[in-house]
Design a protein around this motif. Sequence first.
Motif, PDB file in Angstrom:
ATOM      1  N   UNK A 312      70.491  34.244  59.455  1.00 28.92           N
ATOM      2  CA  UNK A 312      71.182  34.221  60.747  1.00 28.92           C
ATOM      3  C   UNK A 312      72.597  34.790  60.641  1.00 28.92           C
ATOM      4  N   UNK A 313      73.273  34.538  59.530  1.00 26.80           N
ATOM      5  CA  UNK A 313      74.661  34.973  59.364  1.00 26.80           C
ATOM      6  C   UNK A 313      74.768  36.429  58.912  1.00 26.80           C
ATOM      7  N   UNK A 314      73.694  36.993  58.406  1.00 30.37           N
ATOM      8  CA  UNK A 314      73.737  38.375  57.921  1.00 30.37           C
ATOM      9  C   UNK A 314      73.874  39.355  59.078  1.00 30.37           C
ATOM     10  N   UNK A 315      74.415  40.514  58.775  1.00 30.16           N
ATOM     11  CA  UNK A 315      74.638  41.541  59.793  1.00 30.16           C
ATOM     12  C   UNK A 315      73.388  42.385  60.016  1.00 30.16           C
ATOM     13  N   UNK A 316      73.274  42.923  61.225  1.00 28.86           N
ATOM     14  CA  UNK A 316      72.212  43.885  61.507  1.00 28.86           C
ATOM     15  C   UNK A 316      72.589  45.237  60.900  1.00 28.86           C
ATOM     16  N   UNK A 317      71.615  46.072  60.592  1.00 30.42           N
ATOM     17  CA  UNK A 317      71.935  47.396  60.064  1.00 30.42           C
ATOM     18  C   UNK A 317      72.716  48.214  61.096  1.00 30.42           C
ATOM     19  N   UNK A 318      73.573  49.085  60.610  1.00 24.12           N
ATOM     20  CA  UNK A 318      74.278  49.989  61.506  1.00 24.12           C
ATOM     21  C   UNK A 318      73.286  51.025  62.058  1.00 24.12           C
ATOM     22  N   UNK A 319      73.511  51.530  63.244  1.00 24.77           N
ATOM     23  CA  UNK A 319      72.564  52.482  63.847  1.00 24.77           C
ATOM     24  C   UNK A 319      72.250  53.679  62.949  1.00 24.77           C
ATOM     25  N   UNK A 320      73.279  54.177  62.250  1.00 28.41           N
ATOM     26  CA  UNK A 320      73.055  55.354  61.397  1.00 28.41           C
ATOM     27  C   UNK A 320      72.147  55.057  60.195  1.00 28.41           C
ATOM     28  N   UNK A 321      71.944  53.771  59.902  1.00 26.45           N
ATOM     29  CA  UNK A 321      71.058  53.403  58.799  1.00 26.45           C
ATOM     30  C   UNK A 321      69.603  53.804  59.080  1.00 26.45           C
ATOM     31  N   UNK A 322      69.294  54.057  60.358  1.00 23.43           N
ATOM     32  CA  UNK A 322      67.938  54.500  60.719  1.00 23.43           C
ATOM     33  C   UNK A 322      67.603  55.842  60.076  1.00 23.43           C
ATOM     34  N   UNK A 323      68.628  56.610  59.704  1.00 25.73           N
ATOM     35  CA  UNK A 323      68.413  57.921  59.094  1.00 25.73           C
ATOM     36  C   UNK A 323      68.353  57.851  57.576  1.00 25.73           C
ATOM     37  N   UNK A 324      68.528  56.671  57.021  1.00 28.65           N
ATOM     38  CA  UNK A 324      68.495  56.486  55.557  1.00 28.65           C
ATOM     39  C   UNK A 324      67.122  56.001  55.111  1.00 28.65           C
ATOM     40  N   UNK A 325      66.795  56.263  53.860  1.00 27.47           N
ATOM     41  CA  UNK A 325      65.540  55.785  53.252  1.00 27.47           C
ATOM     42  C   UNK A 325      64.315  56.299  53.991  1.00 27.47           C
ATOM     43  N   UNK A 326      64.376  57.525  54.474  1.00 29.72           N
ATOM     44  CA  UNK A 326      63.238  58.112  55.162  1.00 29.72           C
ATOM     45  C   UNK A 326      62.839  59.404  54.477  1.00 29.72           C
ATOM     46  N   UNK A 327      61.566  59.781  54.667  1.00 32.23           N
ATOM     47  CA  UNK A 327      61.112  61.042  54.122  1.00 32.23           C
ATOM     48  C   UNK A 327      61.548  62.173  55.061  1.00 32.23           C
ATOM     49  N   UNK A 328      61.986  63.260  54.486  1.00 31.43           N
ATOM     50  CA  UNK A 328      62.368  64.420  55.309  1.00 31.43           C
ATOM     51  C   UNK A 328      61.629  65.647  54.790  1.00 31.43           C
TER      52      UNK A 328
END
Length: 330
Positions: A312-328
């Motif tokens: 509950x106390x942890x932060x949500x990922x930042x929006x730009x994190x959606x572009x990390x750890x993905x296949x390109x």
Amino acid sequence: MSVPAEKLKWMYETMFKIRYYEETMVKVYMEGKHPVFNIGAGPVPGEMHLAAGQEPAAVGICAHLHEMDTVTAPHRPHHHAIAKGVDLDRMTAEIFGKETGLGKGKGGHMHLFDPKVKFSCGGIVAAGIPHAVGAALAAKMKRKDWVAVAFIGEGAANAGAFHESLNLAALWKLPVIVVIEDNSYGISVPKAASTAIQSNDKRGAAYGVPGFYVKDNDPIEMCRVSGEAVERARRGEGPTIIEIETYRFLGHFQGDPELYRDPNEVPSLRQNDPIQRLKELLLKENLVSSAEIAQMENRARQDVDRAYEFAKKSAYPKPEAALEDVFVDA
């Protein structure tokens, strides 16, 4: 094989922890989803498949596993993860979609991965069995005594991956154990309406491997049978199938109206609660005192409460994190 007292005590505490974790999730998950159920609302959006009642399947075999043994689990994975020793704080954070989660909040409750204890799960029916067979092949090629366990539901035993995987595992004598959790339903379809054979352990004969059926959600019998299967695998004698008759106290998913079940079914099953049965046995055989039971239960509650608070106390990922750890595509 008799089950040592220390192992029985570990099983009880772990089963209690699993049940408390799932019962806590029932409350947390439904926050914001009333008065009309909205699957996308609340602190934990999306589907939620809980395992209250199915604890013996997980603890019975994980009591024999080491950190380097592999476990793959299906869409209902929390009991397996907790029994295998997955980091509870990071697991819970993952379920909440937080950046401190096992997968940085990107996987959710059906996609939990903890490489430290070699645990993984996924939402595709029967998909974990080939992964477990691959892990078992790797162990054999490395000349290690590691074993791999694939947990599946009884409906997954009708999938092609089950049969293809068992054929290779038997052919190559791989150290893999398939644990089939027979909770009577594939979503809403009764086992008798989907499966031609009464119990899936009998399918082992088609591949020349042993099959065992554990009746009545019995944690001690599950531990005994699993111990034999794990020892057999470590000796290089190949795979085993174990099917356990287990009970799903909750719906297929949270929010499931359960119109396919007799209203008296779950109350009847709860009267035969495996956690209460094991507790009574421990006390009857003087393996623990009432004070020790209370200490075990308090430890379990504290672990779970800490994990939920961490999430509950942890932060949500930042929006730009959606572009990390993905296949390109390069």
